[in-house]
Every structure is written in C-alpha cells, then in structure tokens.
Design an enzyme around this catalytic site. Structure first.
Site, PDB file in Angstrom:
ATOM      1  N   CYS A   1      29.659   4.361  12.122  1.00  0.00           N
ATOM      2  CA  CYS A   1      28.495   4.884  11.390  1.00  0.00           C
ATOM      3  C   CYS A   1      28.395   6.383  11.673  1.00  0.00           C
ATOM      4  CB  CYS A   1      27.223   4.169  11.834  1.00  0.00           C
ATOM      5  SG  CYS A   1      25.722   4.893  11.105  1.00  0.00           S
TER       6      CYS A   1
ATOM      7  N   ASP B   1      31.131  -0.247  12.630  1.00  0.00           N
ATOM      8  CA  ASP B   1      30.871  -1.049  11.428  1.00  0.00           C
ATOM      9  C   ASP B   1      32.115  -1.886  11.164  1.00  0.00           C
ATOM     10  OD1 ASP B   1      28.260  -0.184  10.691  1.00  0.00           O
ATOM     11  OD2 ASP B   1      29.101   1.678   9.922  1.00  0.00           O
TER      12      ASP B   1
END
Length: 152
Positions: free
Chosen positions: A50, A57
């Site tokens: 992120c 992620d």
C-alpha cells in the site's frame, strides 16, 4: 539452447528479483503457433505494498491473452510480478500497469487481466483491464475466481 532461445538472459539462470517493476525485464519468445489461441497466466499469491500505509496487499491475478507474434517468457513474468513485492501502488495501478506492460512488450492481439484483491478494511477490490478485441471463435473460459467469500 536453440537459436530461437539464445537471447533469453533469465531462463535457466540464477536471477534475483528486480528492485522495481520498471527495472524488470519482460523477455519474450516467438509465438510457436500461427492460429489464434489463448494463454492463461495465474498468480494466486501476488503481493504489493500500500503506497500510504506500507502494509502488504495480496491478490489473485489472472492474465489471459491471445498472442500475435510473441509470447511472454514465464520466468521473466514471474520475476516481473515479484518486483511488485516492495512496490507501493494502489490495486488499480498495479493491475492495469501489469496489463499495459504486457501489451507494450508482447503486442498481443487481445489481453485481459483480472486482479482479485483480498480485503483491506473489509472491502475486496476487483480490477479488470482489457486490450484489443478477442478474435472471433477464440475459446475464452471464465477466469474461475469466485466472488469474495474467503476466496480460498
């Protein structure tokens, strides 16, 4: 190694992950078939970072494409995807960027990518990108990733 593979620098070699997607080299080989067909590349454990929080992620990526003159070499593709592990970008930029980079490097007749991202903050995000038009009669199976319900 065959003459048609003598320009591959990553396959069969010990190569570390590129530091970034921009540094990654997507090698290609000549398409062995002169009739339309579909190639599917699946990365069920794709990771990126992120750009705001620095948290990891995770996504299940499915890339489908109909080659023209070139196909992507799979080890180079794997290293390219691995280069996202320390790359900060939103889901949309990662997914569409992968599709656009493949289009740039191998110039397929048609390509689609589905990025099925695991939830952050309780919201799964699915991102889809398509380039070109699929040839008539090309068999294009469903990407096979169910709507989020634990997606596993």
């Amino acid at each position: 190694m065959s003459d048609r593979y003598d320009k591959l620098d990553q396959l069969g070699q010990m190569k570390g992950l590129p530091q970034s997607p921009d540094e990654a080299v997507l090698e290609r080989v000549k398409n062995p078939c002169n009739e339309p067909y579909m190639v599917r590349l699946v990365a069920p454990e794709f990771t990126s970072i992120c750009p705001v929080t620095g948290q990891p992620d995770f996504a299940h990526l499915v890339v489908d494409y109909c080659p023209d003159e070139w196909i992507v070499e799979s080890k180079a593709f794997k290293l390219f995807l691995g280069s996202f592990r320390n790359h900060g970008d939103f889901h949309e930029a990662c997914t569409t960027g992968i599709g656009q980079r493949l289009v740039k490097e191998i110039s397929p007749t048609w390509l689609r990518i589905g990025g099925y991202w695991y939830p952050r903050g309780g919201i799964p995000i699915d991102v889809f990108y398509q380039f070109g038009k699929a040839p008539e009669g090309l068999w294009i199976p469903d990407q096979g990733v169910p709507p989020y319900r634990g997606r596993g």
